[in-house]
Write an enzyme that holds these catalytic residues in place. Structure first.
Site, PDB file in Angstrom:
ATOM      1  CB  ALA A 313      -0.897  -0.002   1.238  1.00 23.23           C
ATOM      2  CG  PHE A 314       2.217   3.509  -3.048  1.00 24.12           C
ATOM      3  CD1 PHE A 314       2.036   2.235  -3.553  1.00 24.12           C
ATOM      4  CD2 PHE A 314       3.394   4.184  -3.343  1.00 24.12           C
ATOM      5  CE1 PHE A 314       3.015   1.636  -4.337  1.00 24.12           C
ATOM      6  CE2 PHE A 314       4.376   3.602  -4.121  1.00 24.12           C
ATOM      7  CZ  PHE A 314       4.186   2.321  -4.625  1.00 24.12           C
ATOM      8  CG  ASP A 315      -0.707   3.258   3.956  1.00 23.37           C
ATOM      9  OD1 ASP A 315      -1.788   2.655   3.984  1.00 23.37           O
ATOM     10  OD2 ASP A 315       0.386   2.711   4.163  1.00 23.37           O
ATOM     11  N   GLY A 320      -4.647   8.549   0.978  1.00 21.49           N
ATOM     12  CA  GLY A 320      -4.645   9.912   1.508  1.00 21.49           C
ATOM     13  C   GLY A 320      -4.499   9.955   3.021  1.00 21.49           C
ATOM     14  CE1 TYR A 323     -10.600  13.593   0.931  1.00 24.19           C
ATOM     15  CE2 TYR A 323      -9.616  12.084  -0.644  1.00 24.19           C
ATOM     16  CZ  TYR A 323     -10.354  13.220  -0.382  1.00 24.19           C
ATOM     17  OH  TYR A 323     -10.841  13.972  -1.415  1.00 24.19           O
ATOM     18  CE1 TYR A 399       1.380  -1.594  11.600  1.00 21.23           C
ATOM     19  CE2 TYR A 399       0.629  -2.679   9.619  1.00 21.23           C
ATOM     20  CZ  TYR A 399       1.475  -2.625  10.688  1.00 21.23           C
ATOM     21  OH  TYR A 399       2.404  -3.586  10.861  1.00 21.23           O
ATOM     22  CG  HIS A 450       4.736  -5.444   7.218  1.00 18.19           C
ATOM     23  ND1 HIS A 450       4.359  -6.431   8.100  1.00 18.19           N
ATOM     24  CD2 HIS A 450       4.639  -4.280   7.898  1.00 18.19           C
ATOM     25  CE1 HIS A 450       4.040  -5.890   9.259  1.00 18.19           C
ATOM     26  NE2 HIS A 450       4.201  -4.572   9.170  1.00 18.19           N
ATOM     27  CG  HIS A 452       5.467   0.105   8.468  1.00 22.03           C
ATOM     28  ND1 HIS A 452       4.095   0.193   8.397  1.00 22.03           N
ATOM     29  CD2 HIS A 452       5.739  -1.003   9.185  1.00 22.03           C
ATOM     30  CE1 HIS A 452       3.557  -0.830   9.042  1.00 22.03           C
ATOM     31  NE2 HIS A 452       4.533  -1.575   9.537  1.00 22.03           N
ATOM     32  CG  HIS A 619       6.378  -4.936  11.792  1.00 16.29           C
ATOM     33  ND1 HIS A 619       5.218  -4.254  12.034  1.00 16.29           N
ATOM     34  CD2 HIS A 619       6.507  -5.807  12.819  1.00 16.29           C
ATOM     35  CE1 HIS A 619       4.666  -4.695  13.147  1.00 16.29           C
ATOM     36  NE2 HIS A 619       5.433  -5.651  13.641  1.00 16.29           N
TER      37      HIS A 619
HETATM   38 CU   LIG Z   1       4.261  -3.195  10.643  1.00 15.18          CU
END
Ligand SMILES: [Cu+2]
Ligand SMILES: *[C@@H]1O[C@H](CO)[C@@H](O)[C@H](O)[C@H]1NC(C)=O
Ligand SMILES: *[C@@H]1O[C@H](CO)[C@@H](O)[C@H](O)[C@H]1NC(C)=O
Ligand SMILES: *[C@@H]1O[C@H](CO)[C@@H](O)[C@H](O)[C@H]1NC(C)=O
Ligand SMILES: *[C@@H]1O[C@H](CO)[C@@H](O)[C@H](O)[C@H]1NC(C)=O
Length: 693
Positions: A313-315, A320, A323, A399, A450, A452, A619
């Site tokens: 994911a490109f958060d 957004g 958002y 998250y 993963h 971050h 992580h």
């Molecule tokens: Cu994590």
């Protein structure tokens, strides 16, 4: 009657007098105005985003230097709208003139997925016959479909479907009871949803099926803790009191605190945006940063089995950070006197919407600012620090990201990010070997490895726009032990490597050399050190992007290939993975790699530059992260180096200060300074303080 009329007139006048700072986010009125202007010319549109099109820097600087003779930058709305057949329109609306100044159909892109887009998916999933069939295979009856949940994610990029159709992938879960965490009961298949037709177009079913987890629920809500024996009872309250109020002032969105002045902006994408950050040094207002923001992030997962490669994911670019921000009305975990600011967005149907209390501003005690004791006589000075925090918290499905921009009295700016919330989980069979790609964090729950990775956009303005960036490494002298220049072999120094051009202006992290990066103004030397005034980027949590060169994530998240990229300033370059991120293939890479390729020889020397810093953590989940993760902090510092001529906070009143001569006359116990502020800090119990010097 007369009074009421007068009040009306007054209200009307003040209404007209509201002067927006050119950096202020669009208000709900401005958003409504932009929608109305677009609607006059275009029908049948849904709105994806309406946000401030920030003033062009050159124009802004002109206006600031001579507001009387230069035009004030106009209020312009940047609009993304979606028409039938997933047609995407990018437009600019001049709000001062009330007209559209740019309107384009943009082919082959998908704008970000809004909360509204996400929320439709669950109900569609529950009614889809093929999903019901899959649930049946896992032992969930049709009557229990209301217990089936999904976290809709952007699809990332799936070569089978490309970018033409707007898609989401539904990560599937089950809740035995509405209060149970669904992350304990992941389902093994993954439906793909078409946002345009609002239907499930495909289901990815793994070759090896995984049964529905049979383990008992594990939860973190009060009822669950009660069942486990209740909350601990040995905590006494810690109260924070600010009896004389706060030490900052907020006028509209301009914050003054200690020697700092800054403008607090916010948008749907980056969330907090801090602009025009200055530090008043004696009488001089010294510019430090034109703009600071978290500009992008990517969370790549490390399980090689299809379709888990899609989890990256490109958060910010895909959902957004604005958002997804929380309303902090019900507590932001900040104690003391809090000021809040709201955030305004557009809804899909074009209504302005407000998230109340999206931004929290407050002060905190920050431990020791500086201290020294003279061992000869125990005379000592101790000064306590405080800090000012501007924060927001956003929830990206499972998250939470807590973002704190922290200002310190010594001229340091700190970005702290705390990660909490819940792990993304996947199904596993009893006794299944999850391999090196994940961890069984609870019976039947596989949490995949993963990263971050956050991309920070720093637009330095260190005593002016003309800046140069150096990579700084602590290295041993080149000369051999025994040589004339390094006879004892102990010599070391700070080796500086200039970032020269766009194509070479990038570097990786190196912990062994304590690598940092200096943003300097080479035109201004510190009178003592004769070194250029600078701010140093100090960041020590900088993992390498683990998806390999040439991989899907590597191609899509070009910004994450290096810890630092430096580019020449360009008004249009705000989004390092591109303006529209969902379903980009990375062929070619958007954002940073494209900008660099377009101007490889562009000089970075003594000019207006932007530094992009990618940092974060890798992580490997563990049972301690479950059922909810204790917050893990990460910190980036921007520190003044050769910027001031001395410690800039010597005039902060100390908690305690005695000199050797006071000690000599036996007044150590009662002499010296103990400030009122510190008596408060010590809960009013500090003894023996008098204000004699
Ligand atoms: Cu994590
Ligand atoms: C401390 O805070 C608690 C909870 O807000 C409040 O009930 C209590 O009265 C406070 N105590 C003091 C000494 O202010
Ligand atoms: C920046 O802040 C200074 C004061 O700190 C102010 O004089 C100047 O006008 C501001 N500029 C912008 C871009 O807002
Ligand atoms: C910081 O501001 C204070 C006033 O709040 C001023 O007295 C002091 O000189 C400033 N510090 C520096 C380093 O200029
Ligand atoms: C300084 O403090 C230490 C520890 O409290 C004490 O042993 C010592 O005698 C003190 N020295 C003087 C000169 O007061």
């Amino acid at each position: 009657m007369v009074l009421a009329r007068l009040q009306q007139v007054a209200a009307h006048l003040t209404g007209q007098l509201v002067q927006h700072h050119p950096f202020d986010p669009l208000t709900t009125e401005e958003i409504a105005a932009a929608v109305a202007i677009v609607r006059k010319e275009h029908e049948g549109l849904f709105f994806n985003a309406i946000t401030l099109w920030e003033p062009r820097k050159e124009e802004m600087l002109k206006w600031l230097s001579s507001p009387k003779t230069s035009p004030k930058p106009r209020r312009v709305a940047d609009v993304v709208a979606i028409g039938r057949g997933s047609r995407v329109y990018d437009g600019l609306v001049d709000l001062d003139d009330g007209r559209i100044v740019q309107w384009e159909l943009t082919e082959g892109v998908q704008p970000l997925i809004t909360m509204e887009d996400l929320q439709v998916v669950e109900s569609v999933v529950r009614k889809d016959p093929k999903v019901i069939e899959q649930c049946g295979i896992l032992g969930i009856s049709e009557q229990d479909m209301h217990k089936v949940y999904c976290d809709p994610w952007t699809i990332g990029y799936d070569e089978r479907f490309g970018s033409g159709v707007r898609l989401q992938q539904a990560l599937m879960y089950y809740r035995p009871h509405p209060d149970d965490s669904q992350y304990t009961y992941p389902l093994d298949f993954c439906p793909i949803y078409n946002s345009d037709t609002q239907e499930i177009v495909h289901i990815d079913i793994p070759e090896v099926r995984r049964q529905l987890n049979q383990a008992p629920p594990i939860n973190y809500h009060a009822a669950a803790i009660e069942k486990e024996g209740g909350y601990r009872t040995d905590l006494k309250p810690i109260n924070v009191t600010q009896p004389s109020g706060v030490s900052f002032t907020l006028s509209n969105r301009i914050l003054h605190w200690q020697n700092w002045t800054l403008h607090i902006g916010f948008n749907y994408r980056e969330g907090l945006v801090l602009s025009n950050i200055t530090f008043t040094d004696k009488e001089t207002v010294r510019p430090l940063f034109y703009r600071l923001s978290l500009a992008e992030m990517v969370v790549p997962y490390g399980n090689p089995t299809h379709p888990h490669q899609r989890k990256h994911a490109f958060d910010l670019g895909e959902y957004g950070g604005g958002y997804m921000t929380n309303s902090l009305t019900h507590g932001c975990d900040c104690k003391g006197e809090i000021s809040y600011l709201d955030a305004a967005f557009v809804s899909r149907s074009g209504e302005p919407q407000t998230i109340k209390n999206a931004i929290c501003i407050h002060e905190e005690d920050a431990g020791i600012l500086f201290k020294h004791t003279d061992f000869r006589d125990n005379s000592s000075t101790t000064t306590r620090a405080r800090k000012l925090l501007v924060s927001q918290i956003f929830t990206a499905a499972n998250y939470e990201y807590c973002v704190y921009w922290i200002f310190h009295q010594d001229g340091t700016i700190q970005l702290e990010i705390k990660l909490t919330g819940i792990l993304n989980t996947y199904a596993m069979n009893p006794g299944e070997d999850v391999g090196p790609w994940g961890t069984e964090v609870y019976p039947g729950v596989n949490a995949h490895n993963h990263q971050h990775l956050f991309c920070l956009r720093l637009d330095p303005n260190i005593d002016g726009q003309a800046n140069t960036v150096f990579q700084v490494d602590a290295v041993a002298a080149e000369e051999e032990v025994g040589s004339e220049g390094n006879k004892y072999g102990n010599a070391f120094y700070a080796k500086k490597t200039k970032m020269e051009t766009m194509s070479t202006g990038m570097s990786d992290y190196e912990g062994a050399t304590s690598r940092t990066w200096d943003m300097c103004n080479p035109n201004k030397l510190n009178p003592y050190s004769k070194k250029p005034v600078s701010y140093k980027l100090v960041s020590r949590e900088v993992p390498r992007l683990l998806p390999k060169e040439g991989s899907l994530v590597w191609k899509r998240a070009g910004f994450a290939r290096h810890a630092v990229h430096v580019t020449r300033y360009d008004d249009a370059q705000l989004h390092p993975a591109g303006r529209h991120v969902p379903q980009t293939s990375g062929d070619p890479s958007q954002g940073l790699p494209a900008w660099i390729a377009a101007n490889p020889e562009g000089s970075l020397d003594n000019t207006d530059v932007v530094l992009w810093h990618t940092f974060g953590l890798t992580h490997f989940p563990s049972p301690e992260d479950y059922p909810v993760m204790p917050a893990e902090p990460m910190t980036v510092l921007l520190r003044p180096r050769n910027f001031f001529t001395q410690n800039p906070c010597l005039d902060v009143p100390p908690s305690h200060s005695t000199t050797p001569s006071q000690m000599a006359v036996g007044r150590g116990g009662t002499g010296g300074i103990v400030s009122d502020l510190s008596r408060l800090a010590f809960g009013g119990k500090e003894k023996g303080g008098s204000d004699e010097v």
